[in-house]
Motif scaffolding. Structure first.
Motif, PDB file in Angstrom:
ATOM      1  N   LEU A 129     -10.890  -6.182   2.034  1.00  0.00           N
ATOM      2  CA  LEU A 129      -9.753  -6.283   1.319  1.00  0.00           C
ATOM      3  C   LEU A 129      -9.601  -5.206   0.299  1.00  0.00           C
ATOM      4  O   LEU A 129      -8.516  -4.724  -0.338  1.00  0.00           O
ATOM      5  N   THR A 130     -10.981  -4.847  -0.180  1.00  0.00           N
ATOM      6  CA  THR A 130     -11.188  -3.818  -1.565  1.00  0.00           C
ATOM      7  C   THR A 130     -11.866  -2.784  -0.947  1.00  0.00           C
ATOM      8  O   THR A 130     -11.757  -1.778  -2.032  1.00  0.00           O
TER       9      THR A 130
ATOM     10  N   SER B 100      -6.564  -1.573  -3.917  1.00  0.00           N
ATOM     11  CA  SER B 100      -7.082  -2.161  -5.161  1.00  0.00           C
ATOM     12  C   SER B 100      -6.371  -2.337  -6.012  1.00  0.00           C
ATOM     13  O   SER B 100      -6.112  -3.629  -6.806  1.00  0.00           O
TER      14      SER B 100
ATOM     15  N   PHE C 185      -5.238  -7.075  -6.588  1.00  0.00           N
ATOM     16  CA  PHE C 185      -5.898  -8.039  -7.630  1.00  0.00           C
ATOM     17  C   PHE C 185      -4.986  -8.335  -8.403  1.00  0.00           C
ATOM     18  O   PHE C 185      -4.814  -7.730  -9.539  1.00  0.00           O
TER      19      PHE C 185
ATOM     20  N   ASP D  12      -6.661 -13.735  -5.502  1.00  0.00           N
ATOM     21  CA  ASP D  12      -6.820 -12.271  -5.173  1.00  0.00           C
ATOM     22  C   ASP D  12      -8.647 -12.126  -5.324  1.00  0.00           C
ATOM     23  O   ASP D  12      -9.297 -11.708  -4.460  1.00  0.00           O
TER      24      ASP D  12
ATOM     25  N   GLN E  79     -10.896 -13.793  -2.939  1.00  0.00           N
ATOM     26  CA  GLN E  79     -10.890 -13.263  -1.869  1.00  0.00           C
ATOM     27  C   GLN E  79     -11.827 -11.904  -1.870  1.00  0.00           C
ATOM     28  O   GLN E  79     -12.700 -11.664  -1.088  1.00  0.00           O
ATOM     29  N   GLY E  80     -11.364 -11.060  -2.963  1.00  0.00           N
ATOM     30  CA  GLY E  80     -12.227 -10.004  -3.088  1.00  0.00           C
ATOM     31  C   GLY E  80     -13.805 -10.160  -3.373  1.00  0.00           C
ATOM     32  O   GLY E  80     -14.567  -9.459  -2.754  1.00  0.00           O
TER      33      GLY E  80
ATOM     34  N   ALA F  69     -15.488 -10.822  -0.079  1.00  0.00           N
ATOM     35  CA  ALA F  69     -15.531  -9.520   0.611  1.00  0.00           C
ATOM     36  C   ALA F  69     -17.012  -8.786   0.370  1.00  0.00           C
ATOM     37  O   ALA F  69     -17.541  -8.179   1.185  1.00  0.00           O
TER      38      ALA F  69
ATOM     39  N   ARG G 147     -18.070  -2.036  -2.413  1.00  0.00           N
ATOM     40  CA  ARG G 147     -17.269  -3.436  -2.650  1.00  0.00           C
ATOM     41  C   ARG G 147     -17.756  -3.879  -4.198  1.00  0.00           C
ATOM     42  O   ARG G 147     -16.493  -4.419  -4.819  1.00  0.00           O
TER      43      ARG G 147
ATOM     44  N   ASN H 122     -16.393  -1.783  -6.926  1.00  0.00           N
ATOM     45  CA  ASN H 122     -14.707  -1.805  -7.049  1.00  0.00           C
ATOM     46  C   ASN H 122     -14.516  -3.147  -7.768  1.00  0.00           C
ATOM     47  O   ASN H 122     -13.664  -3.119  -8.711  1.00  0.00           O
ATOM     48  N   TYR H 123     -15.157  -4.005  -7.285  1.00  0.00           N
ATOM     49  CA  TYR H 123     -14.675  -5.522  -7.677  1.00  0.00           C
ATOM     50  C   TYR H 123     -14.956  -5.653  -9.280  1.00  0.00           C
ATOM     51  O   TYR H 123     -14.231  -6.050 -10.121  1.00  0.00           O
TER      52      TYR H 123
ATOM     53  N   GLN I 179     -12.399  -3.701 -11.266  1.00  0.00           N
ATOM     54  CA  GLN I 179     -11.048  -4.729 -11.105  1.00  0.00           C
ATOM     55  C   GLN I 179     -11.259  -6.069 -12.040  1.00  0.00           C
ATOM     56  O   GLN I 179     -10.224  -6.167 -13.021  1.00  0.00           O
TER      57      GLN I 179
END
Length: 502
Positions: free
Chosen positions: A14-15, A31, A35, A40, A43-44, A47, A110, A113-114, A117
């Motif tokens: 998802l990301t 992204s 989020f 979200d 879920q992220g 991932a 991932r 990115n997470y 965010q």
């Protein structure tokens, strides 16, 4: 956690896109729009976890098969694992090697990115500060986990700690091992401070990483760094941090959250997952479409055995025999041998006399629709491993008691296995042999040999004894590391130098 976990895998990423270093790792518009709610972020986060899915198979293909536990030369055409087992020089395009690089970097992309965010949106979207801290701790553990895996297989690798474009990725060189270690340790220190104990998780989150898993990984990092350099740019730095590892292990022991189970088989019982011996495992669940359960139980098991039991074709895998040298090192009374190893079978008129690892197979749970949908978790860290690792540290000079921290622990492990004759003044060699019998099929043996500095002597002597057909190449110390995948060298010509020996 299981339900959320396999849903996220089934949806894909998802990301981030599943891409290697020469491609765009993060879709910024996705992204930015994704989020928006706390769910979200849940879920992220899952991932980021989902990139661990291939980790057990990787251990079996690159660590277990590389070690002296298996004599896995092919007798049914060329198989991808044969070059791994036989120390071929031309494995830079091997799919297992490529997966180790790409799979870990998918997880790292991932995670990066997470974290970005979470920094920019987390406080607005997730009102509970403790939840944000826990989420950050989980992701930092996972990022450290992925980097440590890369470091042990490849040595120097690119250090990417933020979202990058495809063009930027092609300019990032491999970082020195010391720099990678500093980064890994920093992430784990944060994770330890941010993560809760496993007993504090709600039922639906019991499979998530906890503070003691982070301590376990940090202890193993210190031990790995303490191993000899072997004259290569590998994981060993001869740093003599055995005492630092013990500090982490003692915190876990003192917590009282974990214990040895009374029987060996109970540790791996499909109906006893997340038991008291499990410090951290990778979660799987069946039932999704496409199948996203576990694949590792099937990796070392020949298809003909499943056929002999009436399960039909499971994918065509041929046998990777257990080395005779290892079979001979199990005492007759050792219950681990019969649990871990299938000693031959017959399939109609065909009789297979060689043995193979069947440790993770429950024949009452064989998937009926897909071999990639086994319903059991993979234990990454367990309490028996922790106790024996601490014993290793003490034998290497860390503070401790040779009687209580070494002899008593080793004999406790042996007693559970049905061995009643105690060992006295256990040596490093005896400890390594006990680990070999205890952890066969769990991917630790190759790293044990490297960390102990015995890999070259052990593998050369083993090849001389086991390879009577002359099918294996001579072992060289450069083979402690795997080659950088040729696809990565091609993506950015001149950016990386190939590891020595390939």
């Amino acid at each position: 956690m299981k339900k959320i976990f396999y849903i996220v895998i089934g949806l894909g990423i998802l990301t981030a896109c599943d891409m290697d270093l020469n491609q765009q790792p993060i879709s910024d518009p996705t992204s930015e729009t994704f989020f928006q709610t706390e769910n979200d972020f849940v879920q992220g986060l899952n991932a980021v976890y989902s990139a661990t899915r291939t980790y057990p198979d990787r251990l079996l293909n690159l660590s277990e098969t590389r070690s002296d536990n298996l004599y896995a030369v092919s007798d049914g055409g060329v198989r991808d694992w044969e070059g791994i087992n036989s120390f071929h020089k031309t494995i830079d395009a091997n799919p297992y090697v490529e997966e180790a690089w790409e799979g870990n970097y998918i997880g790292i992309f991932r995670a990066n990115n997470y974290l970005e965010q979470l920094t920019t949106k987390g406080e607005t979207v997730i009102l509970d500060a403790d939840v944000r801290r826990r989420m950050e701790g989980e992701v930092r553990f996972l990022r450290a986990f992925y980097y440590f895996d890369l470091l042990r297989y490849f040595g120097k690798v690119p250090l990417i700690d933020h979202v990058v474009t495809a063009a930027e990725a092609k300019t990032i060189p491999r970082s020195e091992v010391t720099i990678l270690y500093d980064f890994i340790i920093q992430d784990l220190m944060t994770a330890i401070n941010y993560l809760p104990a496993p007993s504090t998780y709600a039922a639906e989150d019991k499979g998530r990483v906890n503070s003691y898993a982070a301590r376990m990984l940090l202890g193993l990092v210190y031990m790995t760094r303490s191993g000899p350099t072997l004259g290569i740019d590998g994981a060993g730095l001869n740093s003599n941090e055995w005492g630092k590892a013990v500090e982490q292990f003692d915190e876990i022991i003192a917590s009282g959250e974990f214990e040895l189970l009374p029987t060996y088989s109970a540790v791996f019982d499909y109906n006893n997952e997340r038991n008291k011996e499990v410090i951290f495992n990778i979660e799987y669940a069946t039932g999704a479409t496409p199948a996203v359960g576990a694949t590792f139980p099937w990796v070392l098991v020949p298809d003909t055995w499943f056929q002999s039991l009436g399960f039909g074709n499971q994918g065509g895998l041929t046998i990777r025999p257990v080395a005779q040298d290892l079979l001979d090192r199990y005492a007759d009374a050792d219950v681990r041998k019969s649990f871990n190893i299938q000693s031959g079978f017959s399939n109609g008129s065909a009789v297979e006399t060689r043995s193979f690892v069947k440790k993770f197979v429950d024949i009452t749970k064989v998937p009926t629709t897909s071999r990639t949908d086994w319903p059991n978790n993979f234990i990454v860290f367990r309490y028996a491993d922790l106790l024996l690792l601490k014993a290793e540290c003490v034998l290497n000079g860390a503070p401790g008691n040779a009687t209580t921290d070494v002899d008593e622990v080793v004999n406790q492990i042996r007693s559970r296995a049905g061995l009643t004759e105690p060992l006295v003044a256990v040596t490093k060699t005896q400890l390594l042999e006990e680990r070999r019998r205890e952890f066969i099929g769990e991917g630790s043996r190759w790293f044990d040999l490297i960390r102990s500095g015995t890999v070259e002597q052990t593998m050369n002597a083993w090849i001389d004894q086991e390879d009577t057909g002359g099918q294996m190449q001579d072992f060289q110390i450069n083979y402690v590391l795997y080659p950088i995948p040729q696809s990565e060298l091609n993506n950015a010509p001149g950016l990386y130098e190939q590891n020595q020996g390939y």
